[in-house]
Scaffold this motif. Structure first.
Motif, PDB file in Angstrom:
ATOM      1  N   LYS A  42       0.844  -1.185   0.000  1.00 15.79           N
ATOM      2  CA  LYS A  42       0.000   0.000   0.000  1.00 15.79           C
ATOM      3  C   LYS A  42       0.884   1.241   0.000  1.00 15.79           C
ATOM      4  O   LYS A  42       1.776   1.379   0.835  1.00 15.79           O
ATOM      5  CB  LYS A  42      -0.903   0.010   1.234  1.00 15.79           C
ATOM      6  CG  LYS A  42      -1.863   1.189   1.265  1.00 15.79           C
ATOM      7  CD  LYS A  42      -2.774   1.117   2.485  1.00 15.79           C
ATOM      8  CE  LYS A  42      -3.723   2.304   2.524  1.00 15.79           C
ATOM      9  NZ  LYS A  42      -4.621   2.245   3.711  1.00 15.79           N
ATOM     10  N   PRO A  43       0.659   2.149  -0.936  1.00 16.22           N
ATOM     11  CA  PRO A  43       1.514   3.347  -1.005  1.00 16.22           C
ATOM     12  C   PRO A  43       1.268   4.294   0.158  1.00 16.22           C
ATOM     13  O   PRO A  43       0.157   4.393   0.684  1.00 16.22           O
ATOM     14  CB  PRO A  43       1.103   3.988  -2.330  1.00 16.22           C
ATOM     15  CG  PRO A  43      -0.296   3.533  -2.543  1.00 16.22           C
ATOM     16  CD  PRO A  43      -0.363   2.141  -1.990  1.00 16.22           C
ATOM     17  N   LYS A  44       2.319   4.976   0.532  1.00 10.43           N
ATOM     18  CA  LYS A  44       2.224   6.024   1.543  1.00 10.43           C
ATOM     19  C   LYS A  44       2.705   7.318   0.915  1.00 10.43           C
ATOM     20  O   LYS A  44       3.762   7.353   0.283  1.00 10.43           O
ATOM     21  CB  LYS A  44       3.071   5.667   2.766  1.00 10.43           C
ATOM     22  CG  LYS A  44       2.591   4.400   3.471  1.00 10.43           C
ATOM     23  CD  LYS A  44       3.472   4.037   4.654  1.00 10.43           C
ATOM     24  CE  LYS A  44       2.982   2.755   5.312  1.00 10.43           C
ATOM     25  NZ  LYS A  44       3.852   2.350   6.440  1.00 10.43           N
ATOM     26  N   PHE A  45       1.916   8.362   1.104  1.00 10.97           N
ATOM     27  CA  PHE A  45       2.231   9.634   0.466  1.00 10.97           C
ATOM     28  C   PHE A  45       2.978  10.549   1.429  1.00 10.97           C
ATOM     29  O   PHE A  45       2.675  10.592   2.616  1.00 10.97           O
ATOM     30  CB  PHE A  45       0.952  10.312  -0.024  1.00 10.97           C
ATOM     31  CG  PHE A  45       0.340   9.616  -1.204  1.00 10.97           C
ATOM     32  CD1 PHE A  45       0.552  10.077  -2.489  1.00 10.97           C
ATOM     33  CD2 PHE A  45      -0.410   8.474  -1.025  1.00 10.97           C
ATOM     34  CE1 PHE A  45       0.015   9.415  -3.573  1.00 10.97           C
ATOM     35  CE2 PHE A  45      -0.965   7.809  -2.098  1.00 10.97           C
ATOM     36  CZ  PHE A  45      -0.750   8.270  -3.380  1.00 10.97           C
ATOM     37  N   ALA A  46       3.961  11.246   0.878  1.00 11.46           N
ATOM     38  CA  ALA A  46       4.767  12.181   1.665  1.00 11.46           C
ATOM     39  C   ALA A  46       4.705  13.553   1.007  1.00 11.46           C
ATOM     40  O   ALA A  46       4.416  13.675  -0.185  1.00 11.46           O
ATOM     41  CB  ALA A  46       6.218  11.698   1.747  1.00 11.46           C
ATOM     42  N   ASP A  47       4.948  14.577   1.790  1.00 15.62           N
ATOM     43  CA  ASP A  47       5.023  15.919   1.225  1.00 15.62           C
ATOM     44  C   ASP A  47       6.286  16.043   0.394  1.00 15.62           C
ATOM     45  O   ASP A  47       7.360  15.604   0.801  1.00 15.62           O
ATOM     46  CB  ASP A  47       5.056  16.976   2.334  1.00 15.62           C
ATOM     47  CG  ASP A  47       3.750  17.051   3.106  1.00 15.62           C
ATOM     48  OD1 ASP A  47       2.705  16.687   2.535  1.00 15.62           O
ATOM     49  OD2 ASP A  47       3.789  17.462   4.277  1.00 15.62           O
ATOM     50  N   ALA A  48       6.129  16.628  -0.789  1.00 19.33           N
ATOM     51  CA  ALA A  48       7.312  16.902  -1.605  1.00 19.33           C
ATOM     52  C   ALA A  48       8.174  17.941  -0.889  1.00 19.33           C
ATOM     53  O   ALA A  48       7.675  18.710  -0.057  1.00 19.33           O
ATOM     54  CB  ALA A  48       6.889  17.402  -2.977  1.00 19.33           C
ATOM     55  N   PRO A  49       9.472  17.969  -1.184  1.00 15.31           N
ATOM     56  CA  PRO A  49      10.338  18.960  -0.535  1.00 15.31           C
ATOM     57  C   PRO A  49       9.847  20.389  -0.765  1.00 15.31           C
ATOM     58  O   PRO A  49       9.262  20.700  -1.808  1.00 15.31           O
ATOM     59  CB  PRO A  49      11.696  18.732  -1.221  1.00 15.31           C
ATOM     60  CG  PRO A  49      11.635  17.337  -1.732  1.00 15.31           C
ATOM     61  CD  PRO A  49      10.212  17.094  -2.103  1.00 15.31           C
ATOM     62  N   GLU A  50      10.067  21.234   0.187  1.00 13.26           N
ATOM     63  CA  GLU A  50       9.693  22.651   0.060  1.00 13.26           C
ATOM     64  C   GLU A  50      10.499  23.323  -1.048  1.00 13.26           C
ATOM     65  O   GLU A  50      11.667  22.998  -1.267  1.00 13.26           O
ATOM     66  CB  GLU A  50       9.940  23.386   1.377  1.00 13.26           C
ATOM     67  CG  GLU A  50       9.013  22.965   2.516  1.00 13.26           C
ATOM     68  CD  GLU A  50       7.594  23.432   2.304  1.00 13.26           C
ATOM     69  OE1 GLU A  50       7.396  24.460   1.621  1.00 13.26           O
ATOM     70  OE2 GLU A  50       6.671  22.767   2.820  1.00 13.26           O
ATOM     71  N   GLY A  51       9.859  24.249  -1.744  1.00 15.86           N
ATOM     72  CA  GLY A  51      10.564  25.100  -2.692  1.00 15.86           C
ATOM     73  C   GLY A  51      10.781  24.520  -4.074  1.00 15.86           C
ATOM     74  O   GLY A  51      11.560  25.076  -4.845  1.00 15.86           O
ATOM     75  N   LEU A  52      10.098  23.424  -4.418  1.00 17.61           N
ATOM     76  CA  LEU A  52      10.235  22.890  -5.774  1.00 17.61           C
ATOM     77  C   LEU A  52       9.533  23.799  -6.778  1.00 17.61           C
ATOM     78  O   LEU A  52       8.614  24.539  -6.445  1.00 17.61           O
ATOM     79  CB  LEU A  52       9.642  21.480  -5.861  1.00 17.61           C
ATOM     80  CG  LEU A  52      10.286  20.382  -5.010  1.00 17.61           C
ATOM     81  CD1 LEU A  52       9.636  19.043  -5.330  1.00 17.61           C
ATOM     82  CD2 LEU A  52      11.786  20.320  -5.242  1.00 17.61           C
ATOM     83  N   TYR A  53       9.938  23.723  -8.025  1.00 18.26           N
ATOM     84  CA  TYR A  53       9.356  24.529  -9.089  1.00 18.26           C
ATOM     85  C   TYR A  53       8.121  23.886  -9.715  1.00 18.26           C
ATOM     86  O   TYR A  53       7.406  24.529 -10.474  1.00 18.26           O
ATOM     87  CB  TYR A  53      10.398  24.782 -10.183  1.00 18.26           C
ATOM     88  CG  TYR A  53      11.536  25.664  -9.752  1.00 18.26           C
ATOM     89  CD1 TYR A  53      11.405  27.052  -9.747  1.00 18.26           C
ATOM     90  CD2 TYR A  53      12.749  25.116  -9.337  1.00 18.26           C
ATOM     91  CE1 TYR A  53      12.460  27.872  -9.344  1.00 18.26           C
ATOM     92  CE2 TYR A  53      13.805  25.924  -8.932  1.00 18.26           C
ATOM     93  CZ  TYR A  53      13.654  27.303  -8.942  1.00 18.26           C
ATOM     94  OH  TYR A  53      14.684  28.108  -8.537  1.00 18.26           O
TER      95      TYR A  53
END
Length: 211
Positions: A132-143
């Motif tokens: 089962k996939p677990k979602f994470a926040d993408a790194p701050e400041g991506l374009y």
């Protein structure tokens, strides 16, 4: 192209085993057969693809070595993730760990967003992934205007057997996957994968910004 906040969407990502990674190189079609052909990109897609030389994973066999570079150049070329304008690179370490990067061009941001939602890995691979996939926040400041960061078999603290990054940059989509599947490999730490994500993000942004 200015910096945008990430909209990290939730869902279910699917498929993990090396066979599933290689299967991601096969054609994936969205139901858009009535669309006009996507015009030839005025940007260099190959310049956006991450070079693997120098990416080292000491816990999983050392340096990633490119095994396959493939491209679609319009016309009758193979369709991948609903476009026939794309570049991809697949590499691995001596221990069999894998790294994959895809960049595709969609002509306009609207169609790219449609494909971002319709072809998201959690939808396409959900029937084949054993975890089962677990979602994470993408790194701050991506374009990226839209992005998803997904962990399979693990968690953000202990690390994951496989990580995915799926993102949209205007009319461009990109997918990055990194997996430790051979033998009894260590988990991939979130920081190790997000460093690759940041490199991809910067590379795509700088190529788009240069026109």
């Amino acid at each position: 192209m200015g910096m945008q906040s990430n909209s990290v969407r939730k869902g279910r990502f699917g498929g993990v085993a090396l066979a599933c990674l290689v299967a991601s190189l096969l054609p994936v079609i969205v139901g858009c057969s009535d669309r006009s052909p996507i015009p030839e990109p005025d940007i260099k897609l190959d310049a956006m693809v991450l070079p693997f030389g120098g990416i080292v994973d000491d816990e999983c066999g050392g340096e990633y070595v490119t095994q396959k570079d493939v491209a679609g150049s319009g016309g009758d070329s193979r369709t991948l993730h609903a476009t026939n304008w794309w570049n991809s690179r697949l590499g691995n370490t001596a221990a069999g760990c894998t790294l994959y990067h895809f960049v595709g061009f969609y002509g306009d941001a609207g169609f790219a967003e449609e494909v971002f939602d319709a072809q998201s890995p959690e939808k396409y691979y959900s029937r084949t992934w054993p975890w089962k996939p677990k979602f994470a926040d993408a790194p701050e400041g991506l374009y990226a205007e839209s992005s998803r960061l997904i962990c399979l078999d693990g968690n953000r603290v202990a690390g994951c057997t496989e990580w995915y990054y799926w993102a949209r940059y205007g009319s461009v989509l990109t997918a990055v996957s990194m997996s430790h599947l051979a033998g009894d490999p260590p988990k991939i730490k979130e920081g190790d994968f997000t460093r690759i994500v940041r490199n991809v993000d910067t590379r795509i942004h700088e190529t788009l910004d240069a026109g």
